[in-house]
Write a protein that holds these residues in place. Structure first.
Motif, PDB file in Angstrom:
ATOM      1  N   SER A  73      -9.972   9.131  28.809  1.00  0.00           N
ATOM      2  CA  SER A  73      -9.511   8.149  27.823  1.00  0.00           C
ATOM      3  C   SER A  73      -8.028   7.871  27.987  1.00  0.00           C
ATOM      4  N   GLY A  74      -7.253   8.924  28.236  1.00  0.00           N
ATOM      5  CA  GLY A  74      -5.821   8.764  28.421  1.00  0.00           C
ATOM      6  C   GLY A  74      -5.498   7.866  29.605  1.00  0.00           C
ATOM      7  N   TYR A  75      -6.260   8.027  30.681  1.00  0.00           N
ATOM      8  CA  TYR A  75      -6.008   7.177  31.854  1.00  0.00           C
ATOM      9  C   TYR A  75      -6.312   5.719  31.529  1.00  0.00           C
ATOM     10  N   ALA A  99       4.536   7.624  28.180  1.00  0.00           N
ATOM     11  CA  ALA A  99       4.287   8.758  27.285  1.00  0.00           C
ATOM     12  C   ALA A  99       2.924   9.384  27.556  1.00  0.00           C
ATOM     13  N   VAL A 100       1.940   8.557  27.899  1.00  0.00           N
ATOM     14  CA  VAL A 100       0.571   9.042  28.077  1.00  0.00           C
ATOM     15  C   VAL A 100       0.407   9.831  29.369  1.00  0.00           C
ATOM     16  N   ALA A 101       1.088   9.432  30.428  1.00  0.00           N
ATOM     17  CA  ALA A 101       0.846   9.978  31.765  1.00  0.00           C
ATOM     18  C   ALA A 101       0.876  11.512  31.834  1.00  0.00           C
ATOM     19  N   PRO A 102       1.950  12.184  31.406  1.00  0.00           N
ATOM     20  CA  PRO A 102       1.949  13.649  31.501  1.00  0.00           C
ATOM     21  C   PRO A 102       0.944  14.319  30.569  1.00  0.00           C
ATOM     22  N   ILE A 213     -14.069  17.390  19.615  1.00  0.00           N
ATOM     23  CA  ILE A 213     -13.721  16.135  20.285  1.00  0.00           C
ATOM     24  C   ILE A 213     -12.845  15.270  19.384  1.00  0.00           C
ATOM     25  N   VAL A 214     -13.237  15.136  18.118  1.00  0.00           N
ATOM     26  CA  VAL A 214     -12.449  14.334  17.173  1.00  0.00           C
ATOM     27  C   VAL A 214     -11.062  14.951  16.978  1.00  0.00           C
ATOM     28  N   ALA A 215     -11.013  16.270  16.801  1.00  0.00           N
ATOM     29  CA  ALA A 215      -9.731  16.945  16.587  1.00  0.00           C
ATOM     30  C   ALA A 215      -8.821  16.804  17.806  1.00  0.00           C
ATOM     31  N   THR A 216      -9.403  16.849  19.009  1.00  0.00           N
ATOM     32  CA  THR A 216      -8.596  16.707  20.222  1.00  0.00           C
ATOM     33  C   THR A 216      -8.068  15.289  20.360  1.00  0.00           C
ATOM     34  N   TYR A 217      -8.877  14.305  19.975  1.00  0.00           N
ATOM     35  CA  TYR A 217      -8.388  12.924  19.963  1.00  0.00           C
ATOM     36  C   TYR A 217      -7.203  12.776  18.997  1.00  0.00           C
ATOM     37  N   LEU A 218      -7.306  13.399  17.836  1.00  0.00           N
ATOM     38  CA  LEU A 218      -6.217  13.330  16.865  1.00  0.00           C
ATOM     39  C   LEU A 218      -4.964  14.009  17.401  1.00  0.00           C
ATOM     40  N   LEU A 219      -5.135  15.145  18.077  1.00  0.00           N
ATOM     41  CA  LEU A 219      -4.004  15.833  18.688  1.00  0.00           C
ATOM     42  C   LEU A 219      -3.380  14.962  19.774  1.00  0.00           C
ATOM     43  N   PHE A 220      -4.209  14.353  20.583  1.00  0.00           N
ATOM     44  CA  PHE A 220      -3.701  13.482  21.647  1.00  0.00           C
ATOM     45  C   PHE A 220      -2.915  12.314  21.052  1.00  0.00           C
TER      46      PHE A 220
END
Length: 257
Positions: A73-75, A99-102, A213-220
């Motif tokens: 998703s980040g890519y 900001a997203v790359a690293p 998955i939801v929590a990791t999206y929020l962290l991201f």
């Protein structure tokens, strides 16, 4: 609805508006992601039953799968931001991509590392040149390539362009990652979550995974916002509205003493 989206799009292109708006989100994103991860980890490690084939080793799925999803998703977010910069020359899009790359690379590395840990007891080896694993490794190299271009070229505008072009070219790897288990005979198990099919997992295993998955999206999202705000502070540091921010004004005042 469409007009509202257009207005939102143009507002997000304003560094000042983005900085002020996202400042209200930080505490909520931190709280929700922290609580969600705590609940997901506890449910996954303590309450989910052991897998009938893999035993307790399957529990690494609660880290591995969210990390792999975020890496992809980040890519895509980075590539879309790059396209917006190339087409409309929106500087905020370039800063978001930077900001997203690293962050995306970090999640990709976590996915590869946890996959290797999972593979040892499951496949009997840390690594195989499986289609899914190899395409994920290529994704990591694409992240590294974009970051290298963003930092190696002296002209900021040219570095943003080069990074955006590479990220768009690398988009072809995303469907390869997703469908590699369907296109080729691989060791990697098929996708657990599909929009068109009922998940084969038991609810006691599935619910913690969805929470993670939801929590990791929020962290991201939280990490992307924090890094983008830092980009704004750096690039807009000479603007009066930046120098009037309480946190910046306090630093300036302290440095003058």
């Amino acid at each position: 609805m469409w007009q509202w989206l257009v207005r939102l799009y143009h507002r997000l292109g304003s560094p000042k508006w983005f900085y002020e708006l996202t400042g209200k989100w930080i505490i909520w994103l931190a709280l929700l992601s922290g609580v969600g991860m705590l609940v997901g980890v506890v449910m996954g490690l303590l309450f989910a039953p052991a897998d009938y084939q893999q035993g307790d080793s399957f529990r690494i799925i609660y880290i591995h799968v969210p990390a792999a999803i975020i890496a992809q998703s980040g890519y895509m977010i980075m590539a879309v931001s790059g396209a917006i910069f190339l087409i409309w020359r929106m500087k905020m899009a370039a800063w978001v991509a930077r900001a997203v790359a690293p962050l995306g690379a970090s999640f990709c590395l976590i996915a590869l590392f946890t996959g290797a840990i999972w593979g040892k007891p499951t496949w009997g080896t840390w690594w195989v040149w499986d289609a899914r694993l190899t395409s994920m490794l290529i994704l990591l190299f694409l992240y590294f390539g974009v970051m290298a271009l963003q930092r190696a070229i002296e002209s900021e505008d040219a570095s943003h362009k080069a990074g955006a072009i590479l990220s768009l070219v690398g988009l072809v790897n995303i469907p390869i990652i997703k469908y590699s288990v369907d296109w080729w005979n691989t060791l990697h198990q098929p996708a657990t979550l599909k929009l068109t099919e009922r998940p084969p997992m038991h609810p006691d295993m599935l619910i913690p995974l969805l929470i993670m998955i939801v929590a990791t999206y929020l962290l991201f999202a939280l990490l992307v916002i924090l890094r983008t705000r830092n980009e704004i502070l750096w690039h807009e540091r000479k603007r009066s509205w930046i120098q009037e921010l309480p946190e910046v004004a306090a630093r300036i005042k302290g440095g003058q003493r």
